[in-house]
Design a protein around this motif. Structure first.
Motif, PDB file in Angstrom:
ATOM      1  N   GLY A  27       0.835  -1.203   0.000  1.00 17.48           N
ATOM      2  CA  GLY A  27       0.000   0.000   0.000  1.00 17.48           C
ATOM      3  C   GLY A  27       0.863   1.243   0.000  1.00 17.48           C
ATOM      4  O   GLY A  27       2.092   1.173   0.096  1.00 17.48           O
ATOM      5  N   SER A  28       0.195   2.390  -0.079  1.00 12.99           N
ATOM      6  CA  SER A  28       0.943   3.638  -0.243  1.00 12.99           C
ATOM      7  C   SER A  28       1.765   3.980   1.002  1.00 12.99           C
ATOM      8  O   SER A  28       2.854   4.541   0.888  1.00 12.99           O
ATOM      9  N   THR A  29       1.289   3.622   2.188  1.00 14.25           N
ATOM     10  CA  THR A  29       2.037   3.936   3.411  1.00 14.25           C
ATOM     11  C   THR A  29       3.227   2.980   3.546  1.00 14.25           C
ATOM     12  O   THR A  29       4.343   3.401   3.862  1.00 14.25           O
ATOM     13  N   ALA A  30       2.982   1.699   3.292  1.00 13.80           N
ATOM     14  CA  ALA A  30       4.070   0.718   3.351  1.00 13.80           C
ATOM     15  C   ALA A  30       5.146   1.071   2.319  1.00 13.80           C
ATOM     16  O   ALA A  30       6.337   0.854   2.558  1.00 13.80           O
ATOM     17  N   ALA A  83      -2.703   0.133   7.043  1.00 15.17           N
ATOM     18  CA  ALA A  83      -4.034  -0.416   7.329  1.00 15.17           C
ATOM     19  C   ALA A  83      -5.076   0.514   6.728  1.00 15.17           C
ATOM     20  O   ALA A  83      -4.817   1.697   6.505  1.00 15.17           O
ATOM     21  N   ASP A  84      -6.229  -0.042   6.457  1.00 11.72           N
ATOM     22  CA  ASP A  84      -7.342   0.785   5.979  1.00 11.72           C
ATOM     23  C   ASP A  84      -8.099   1.393   7.153  1.00 11.72           C
ATOM     24  O   ASP A  84      -8.632   2.493   7.049  1.00 11.72           O
ATOM     25  N   GLU A  85      -8.156   0.663   8.250  1.00 11.51           N
ATOM     26  CA  GLU A  85      -8.750   1.189   9.483  1.00 11.51           C
ATOM     27  C   GLU A  85      -8.016   0.604  10.684  1.00 11.51           C
ATOM     28  O   GLU A  85      -7.615  -0.559  10.670  1.00 11.51           O
ATOM     29  N   ILE A  93      -8.812  -3.217   9.751  1.00  6.52           N
ATOM     30  CA  ILE A  93      -9.306  -3.692   8.455  1.00  6.52           C
ATOM     31  C   ILE A  93      -8.174  -3.457   7.470  1.00  6.52           C
ATOM     32  O   ILE A  93      -7.588  -2.366   7.421  1.00  6.52           O
ATOM     33  N   LYS A  94      -7.842  -4.514   6.713  1.00  4.25           N
ATOM     34  CA  LYS A  94      -6.819  -4.417   5.691  1.00  4.25           C
ATOM     35  C   LYS A  94      -7.326  -5.081   4.416  1.00  4.25           C
ATOM     36  O   LYS A  94      -8.307  -5.797   4.428  1.00  4.25           O
ATOM     37  N   GLY A  95      -6.599  -4.813   3.321  1.00  3.60           N
ATOM     38  CA  GLY A  95      -6.963  -5.450   2.065  1.00  3.60           C
ATOM     39  C   GLY A  95      -7.473  -4.499   1.005  1.00  3.60           C
ATOM     40  O   GLY A  95      -7.855  -4.923  -0.078  1.00  3.60           O
ATOM     41  N   GLY A  96      -7.435  -3.190   1.312  1.00  7.60           N
ATOM     42  CA  GLY A  96      -7.856  -2.209   0.317  1.00  7.60           C
ATOM     43  C   GLY A  96      -7.029  -2.312  -0.961  1.00  7.60           C
ATOM     44  O   GLY A  96      -7.498  -1.999  -2.047  1.00  7.60           O
ATOM     45  N   ARG A 102      -1.547 -12.483   1.889  1.00 10.76           N
ATOM     46  CA  ARG A 102      -0.099 -12.538   2.155  1.00 10.76           C
ATOM     47  C   ARG A 102       0.247 -11.679   3.366  1.00 10.76           C
ATOM     48  O   ARG A 102       1.117 -12.033   4.160  1.00 10.76           O
ATOM     49  N   GLU A 103      -0.443 -10.545   3.502  1.00  9.13           N
ATOM     50  CA  GLU A 103      -0.171  -9.683   4.656  1.00  9.13           C
ATOM     51  C   GLU A 103      -0.457 -10.417   5.963  1.00  9.13           C
ATOM     52  O   GLU A 103       0.296 -10.309   6.935  1.00  9.13           O
ATOM     53  N   LYS A 104      -1.553 -11.173   5.978  1.00  9.31           N
ATOM     54  CA  LYS A 104      -1.905 -11.854   7.221  1.00  9.31           C
ATOM     55  C   LYS A 104      -0.943 -13.011   7.496  1.00  9.31           C
ATOM     56  O   LYS A 104      -0.530 -13.233   8.629  1.00  9.31           O
ATOM     57  N   THR A 120      -6.288   9.687   9.751  1.00  5.36           N
ATOM     58  CA  THR A 120      -7.628   9.430   9.181  1.00  5.36           C
ATOM     59  C   THR A 120      -8.008   7.953   9.291  1.00  5.36           C
ATOM     60  O   THR A 120      -9.172   7.598   9.134  1.00  5.36           O
ATOM     61  N   LYS A 121      -7.020   7.087   9.547  1.00  2.45           N
ATOM     62  CA  LYS A 121      -7.307   5.643   9.611  1.00  2.45           C
ATOM     63  C   LYS A 121      -7.861   5.207  10.967  1.00  2.45           C
ATOM     64  O   LYS A 121      -8.334   4.078  11.104  1.00  2.45           O
ATOM     65  N   MET A 122      -7.761   6.101  11.968  1.00  3.30           N
ATOM     66  CA  MET A 122      -8.230   5.720  13.307  1.00  3.30           C
ATOM     67  C   MET A 122      -9.762   5.814  13.377  1.00  3.30           C
ATOM     68  O   MET A 122     -10.333   6.820  12.981  1.00  3.30           O
TER      69      MET A 122
HETATM   70  O1  LIG Z   1      -4.045  -4.690   0.699  1.00  2.31           O
HETATM   71  C1  LIG Z   1      -3.584  -3.625   1.075  1.00  2.31           C
HETATM   72  C2  LIG Z   1      -3.192  -3.332   2.440  1.00  2.31           C
HETATM   73  O2  LIG Z   1      -3.965  -3.962   3.409  1.00  2.31           O
HETATM   74  C3  LIG Z   1      -2.862  -1.900   2.808  1.00  2.31           C
HETATM   75  O3  LIG Z   1      -2.073  -1.953   3.954  1.00  2.31           O
HETATM   76  C4  LIG Z   1      -4.025  -1.031   3.112  1.00  2.31           C
HETATM   77  O4  LIG Z   1      -4.925  -1.079   2.039  1.00  2.31           O
HETATM   78  C5  LIG Z   1      -3.597   0.420   3.394  1.00  2.31           C
HETATM   79  O5  LIG Z   1      -3.087   0.998   2.244  1.00  2.31           O
HETATM   80  P1  LIG Z   1      -2.703   2.532   2.178  1.00  2.31           P
HETATM   81  O6  LIG Z   1      -1.485   2.698   3.027  1.00  2.31           O
HETATM   82  O7  LIG Z   1      -2.432   2.798   0.724  1.00  2.31           O
HETATM   83  O8  LIG Z   1      -3.869   3.319   2.686  1.00  2.31           O
END
Ligand SMILES: O=C[C@H](O)[C@H](O)[C@H](O)COP(=O)(O)O
Length: 229
Positions: A27-30, A83-85, A93-96, A102-104, A120-122
């Motif tokens: 994801g963008s943060t990772a 994370a998404d949330e 919640i993840k997987g966006g 694989r993450e899990k 904003t994710k909190m």
């Molecule tokens: O499958 C994607 C992951 O769970 C990401 O960690 C999650 O969607 C957060 O992504 P982002 O940092 O881009 O908001």
């Protein structure tokens, strides 16, 4: 917003020690974490990472972060992921981005998981973000009906959408599909997780419970530590 992601990524980088075996999220943060990690690797830090997606693997290769696999390195010291949330008790919640399976697997193989995010994710309770559920393509319709049924038993209702990209079903790195479940607020994520895991066509779901130890949450000029320091 990108600045906040970089701040959270830098806070996580401070937890990385020489010789560590890392799980590297998606994801963008990772990706901001991969960038700051790569700078440190270029400066002499010795780590090895298991990427949680092909996308992350490609970025690591491009930036020179050494990679391994869970087969070669089945036990990891630390996973860093977005994370998404982020909800109560560091339930996520993840997987966006479609990488939840694989993450899990990678998070579960790690001694410690750090989540990096902007504020904003909190959330006070999980569910504003549609819950990604990875499913086998075989029997898709039956699996969707089964998800609807168990959700209803838990008082959850809302549209289930098979995720698409460019007008075609989105296919995960593992070759599965994603159903995004817009249930709204999920009062009992634990019960939902158990119910979803019992459906044969469900490969995995995006509720990450009891996996994250710490979250670094950037916003308002600071990076807040949630959970264990
Ligand atoms: O499958 C994607 C992951 O769970 C990401 O960690 C999650 O969607 C957060 O992504 P982002 O940092 O881009 O908001």
């Amino acid at each position: 917003m990108r600045e906040l992601k970089i701040e959270a990524a830098r806070a996580a980088l401070d937890q990385v020690q020489d010789g560590m075996r890392l799980g590297i999220g998606t994801g963008s943060t990772a990706e901001e974490f991969v960038r700051v990690l790569a700078e440190r690797v270029a400066g002499g830090l010795s780590v090895i990472g298991v990427p949680t997606s092909e996308r992350t693997a490609a970025l690591c290769k491009e930036l020179g972060v050494p990679l391994t696999t869970l087969d070669e390195t089945p036990e990891l010291d630390l996973t860093i992921d977005g994370a998404d949330e982020i909800g109560p008790e560091l339930g996520l919640i993840k997987g966006g981005g479609g990488a939840l399976l694989r993450e899990k697997i990678v998070a579960a193989a790690s001694q410690r998981m750090i989540v990096i995010a902007d504020k904003t994710k909190m959330v006070e309770s999980l569910g504003r973000f549609p819950l990604p559920i990875e499913v086998n393509a075989f029997g898709l319709r039956a699996t969707v009906v089964a998800i609807e049924k168990v959700a209803k038993e838990l008082g959850l209702e809302g549209p289930l959408a098979v995720r698409e990209r460019d007008g075609k079903p989105f296919v995960t790195d593992g070759g599965h599909l994603i159903v995004d479940a817009s249930f709204g607020r999920i009062p009992d994520p634990r019960a939902l997780a158990i119910a979803l895991n019992a459906i044969p066509g469900v490969v995995e779901h995006g509720l990450f419970l009891d996996l994250a130890d710490t979250a670094f949450v950037a916003g308002d000029g600071q990076v807040r530590t949630v959970g264990a320091a």
